[in-house]
Design an enzyme around this catalytic site. Sequence first.
Site, PDB file in Angstrom:
ATOM      1  N   ASP A 100      -6.850   4.548  -4.947  1.00  0.00           N
ATOM      2  CA  ASP A 100      -7.606   4.362  -3.603  1.00  0.00           C
ATOM      3  C   ASP A 100      -7.960   5.831  -3.356  1.00  0.00           C
ATOM      4  O   ASP A 100      -8.158   6.369  -4.259  1.00  0.00           O
ATOM      5  CB  ASP A 100      -6.545   3.781  -2.475  1.00  0.00           C
ATOM      6  CG  ASP A 100      -7.149   3.361  -1.165  1.00  0.00           C
ATOM      7  OD1 ASP A 100      -7.758   2.808  -1.091  1.00  0.00           O
ATOM      8  OD2 ASP A 100      -6.989   4.655  -0.036  1.00  0.00           O
ATOM      9  N   LYS A 154       0.819  -1.148   0.024  1.00  0.00           N
ATOM     10  CA  LYS A 154      -0.129  -0.098  -0.063  1.00  0.00           C
ATOM     11  C   LYS A 154       0.978   1.221   0.036  1.00  0.00           C
ATOM     12  O   LYS A 154       1.944   1.142   0.450  1.00  0.00           O
ATOM     13  CB  LYS A 154      -0.981   0.005   1.382  1.00  0.00           C
ATOM     14  CG  LYS A 154      -2.062   0.851   1.178  1.00  0.00           C
ATOM     15  CD  LYS A 154      -3.260   0.198   0.539  1.00  0.00           C
ATOM     16  CE  LYS A 154      -4.225   1.235   0.092  1.00  0.00           C
ATOM     17  NZ  LYS A 154      -5.526   0.782  -0.434  1.00  0.00           N
TER      18      LYS A 154
HETATM   19  P1  NDP Z   1     -12.909   7.963  -3.137  1.00  0.00           P
HETATM   20  O1  NDP Z   1     -11.689   9.034  -2.975  1.00  0.00           O
HETATM   21  O2  NDP Z   1     -13.197   7.752  -4.505  1.00  0.00           O
HETATM   22  O3  NDP Z   1     -14.241   8.291  -2.324  1.00  0.00           O
HETATM   23  C1  NDP Z   1     -14.193   8.380  -0.998  1.00  0.00           C
HETATM   24  C2  NDP Z   1     -15.546   8.946  -0.371  1.00  0.00           C
HETATM   25  O4  NDP Z   1     -15.384   9.120   0.947  1.00  0.00           O
HETATM   26  C3  NDP Z   1     -15.608  10.358  -0.626  1.00  0.00           C
HETATM   27  O5  NDP Z   1     -16.988  10.806  -1.106  1.00  0.00           O
HETATM   28  C4  NDP Z   1     -15.139  11.325   0.470  1.00  0.00           C
HETATM   29  O6  NDP Z   1     -15.798  12.495   0.483  1.00  0.00           O
HETATM   30  C5  NDP Z   1     -15.685  10.223   1.569  1.00  0.00           C
HETATM   31  N1  NDP Z   1     -14.746  10.380   2.736  1.00  0.00           N
HETATM   32  C6  NDP Z   1     -13.423  10.346   2.779  1.00  0.00           C
HETATM   33  N2  NDP Z   1     -13.152  10.544   4.160  1.00  0.00           N
HETATM   34  C7  NDP Z   1     -14.303  10.974   4.738  1.00  0.00           C
HETATM   35  C8  NDP Z   1     -14.419  11.128   6.027  1.00  0.00           C
HETATM   36  N3  NDP Z   1     -13.634  11.262   6.959  1.00  0.00           N
HETATM   37  N4  NDP Z   1     -15.655  11.405   6.393  1.00  0.00           N
HETATM   38  C9  NDP Z   1     -16.786  11.374   5.391  1.00  0.00           C
HETATM   39  N5  NDP Z   1     -16.734  11.072   4.146  1.00  0.00           N
HETATM   40  C10 NDP Z   1     -15.513  10.831   3.870  1.00  0.00           C
HETATM   41  O7  NDP Z   1     -12.146   6.502  -2.433  1.00  0.00           O
HETATM   42  P2  NDP Z   1     -12.861   5.254  -2.686  1.00  0.00           P
HETATM   43  O8  NDP Z   1     -14.241   5.342  -3.036  1.00  0.00           O
HETATM   44  O9  NDP Z   1     -12.061   4.664  -3.650  1.00  0.00           O
HETATM   45  O10 NDP Z   1     -12.471   4.477  -1.342  1.00  0.00           O
HETATM   46  C11 NDP Z   1     -13.276   4.423  -0.211  1.00  0.00           C
HETATM   47  C12 NDP Z   1     -12.799   3.352   0.436  1.00  0.00           C
HETATM   48  O11 NDP Z   1     -13.031   2.277  -0.032  1.00  0.00           O
HETATM   49  C13 NDP Z   1     -11.634   3.711   1.439  1.00  0.00           C
HETATM   50  O12 NDP Z   1     -11.575   2.945   2.578  1.00  0.00           O
HETATM   51  C14 NDP Z   1     -10.669   2.744   0.287  1.00  0.00           C
HETATM   52  O13 NDP Z   1      -9.438   2.311   1.072  1.00  0.00           O
HETATM   53  C15 NDP Z   1     -11.703   1.572   0.101  1.00  0.00           C
HETATM   54  N6  NDP Z   1     -11.274   0.816  -1.212  1.00  0.00           N
HETATM   55  C16 NDP Z   1     -11.387   0.942  -2.259  1.00  0.00           C
HETATM   56  C17 NDP Z   1     -11.113   0.342  -3.333  1.00  0.00           C
HETATM   57  C18 NDP Z   1     -11.075   1.049  -4.855  1.00  0.00           C
HETATM   58  O14 NDP Z   1     -11.216   0.242  -5.693  1.00  0.00           O
HETATM   59  N7  NDP Z   1     -11.190   2.388  -5.091  1.00  0.00           N
HETATM   60  C19 NDP Z   1     -10.692  -1.044  -3.428  1.00  0.00           C
HETATM   61  C20 NDP Z   1     -11.016  -1.491  -2.018  1.00  0.00           C
HETATM   62  C21 NDP Z   1     -11.087  -0.594  -0.951  1.00  0.00           C
HETATM   63  P3  NDP Z   1     -15.322  13.650  -0.552  1.00  0.00           P
HETATM   64  O15 NDP Z   1     -16.080  13.547  -1.834  1.00  0.00           O
HETATM   65  O16 NDP Z   1     -15.921  14.949   0.187  1.00  0.00           O
HETATM   66  O17 NDP Z   1     -13.900  13.454  -0.647  1.00  0.00           O
END
Ligand code: NDP
Length: 448
Positions: A166, A126
């Site tokens: 991520d 990671k």
């Molecule tokens: P993105 O950056 O696309 O989206 C993250 C979302 O979560 C955004 O809407 C963001 O808000 C919101 N967010 C982030 N931090 C906070 C917080 N502290 N409080 C509330 N909302 C928050 O990331 P992903 O969708 O790719 O990833 C989401 C999760 O899934 C992570 O834990 C990641 O590690 C996990 N994951 C992702 C994978 C992937 O293929 N993408 C694979 C496996 C796991 P805002 O829009 O305001 O930034």
Amino acid sequence: MSYVDEVFEKVKAKNSHEPEFLQAVEEVLESLRPVIEKNEEKFRKDALLERITEPERIISFRVPWVDDEGQVQVNRAFRVQFSSAIGPYKGGLRLHPSVNQSIIKFLGFEQIFKNSLTGLPIGGGKGGSDFDPKGKSDREIMAFCQSFMTELYKYIGKDTDVPAGDIGVGGREIGFLYGQYKRITGLYEGVLTGKGLTYGGSLARTEATGYGLLYLTAEMLKCNGQDIAGKTIAVSGAGNVAIYAIEKAQQLGAKPVTCSDSTGWIYDPEGIDVALLKEVKEVKRARLSEYAAARPSAQYQEKQNGEHGVWSVKCDVALPCATQNELDLEDAKMLVANGCQAVAEGANMPTTLEATEYLQKNGVLFCPGKAANAGGVATSALEMSQNSERLSWSFEEVDQKLQGIMVNIFHNLDHAAKEYGMEGNYVAGANIAGFLKVAEAMTAQGVV
Ligand code: NDP
């Protein structure tokens, strides 16, 4: 003292300033107890748990770049190459101001078991940086990505370490990173996944984590005598995972009614309008308040400390898809009181340990992220296969393979839980099934 306790004490002493990493290690070691106890002396002699909890390598580096005002900025970046026991290191890159060594180590540690569960030959890694992409121009994002890759390229390669996206790293960032890798090395190779379709990306990679989460959730419900069709679903997040989880949930006949971002959350009792959500978050990169402004049925609430947000909404299934520790004990109590029957983690470690235990004790089906969100990395591995073959598979072919992998993951962890006398405990099942393969490979490869 048991070997598990002994090792956790050592890990705590050595990593006392890394709470997220300790949380992840504790959760994994606790559920491995029955497996370790069966063969305690052998594992102790081989120092297997000491080895698996110590990254093979941590690279930490400075990323200097110039902002639009001509000011030099400096960020800190990491790549943790945790375990190559079953394949090249594989795991995403996170760009978020909260990124530190503890968070990257917890994610890398979880990734070992997640990757093992997919059944594909990929090790755990990671990376990321405390760079905040929010509010940055495209040129600033490119400047950062190019500088980041100018150091990172030394440590990665298609057969050694293959990063992906991520939080904060989507198609735009992967494009800039890939361009710089190619420019420095002259190699056109599958060194990153999540690439665009015109330069080696896989169809269905964008959708994979969210779709995979729903395939697994549907299978978990089915094996417990329930149907996902007709279920009301609370989703958190509004990023890559959340958007495609919502899309697939609707395709399977369920009704997702919430989503959230870092500033607030939406309750839309008529069901989330995915096209509008994509327009607001993927195209405009705007706040969710814009979704509510365009949709009369939606209610928007600013995020407030201590409130339950999306978890206060009555739902049958909850899918946390935003970030770590976003669903705590109070949220879990609220979900149980409202009759929630299943929780599956789209994000990594979104549920605190206490909340997980509470949900399990109260009969809520609970699937941990390392199994439920493994569709992303599994499809990344499929992208690696296509790059090696220099072929592109159709969307349907990738999606079908993804579905097969997710169904298989569920049955593997269900089976492992039953075998060790913990039927229905999918946290233990996932850790055990993921661990056994890695442990066997480590043992076979000697003291390395
Ligand atoms: P993105 O950056 O696309 O989206 C993250 C979302 O979560 C955004 O809407 C963001 O808000 C919101 N967010 C982030 N931090 C906070 C917080 N502290 N409080 C509330 N909302 C928050 O990331 P992903 O969708 O790719 O990833 C989401 C999760 O899934 C992570 O834990 C990641 O590690 C996990 N994951 C992702 C994978 C992937 O293929 N993408 C694979 C496996 C796991 P805002 O829009 O305001 O930034």
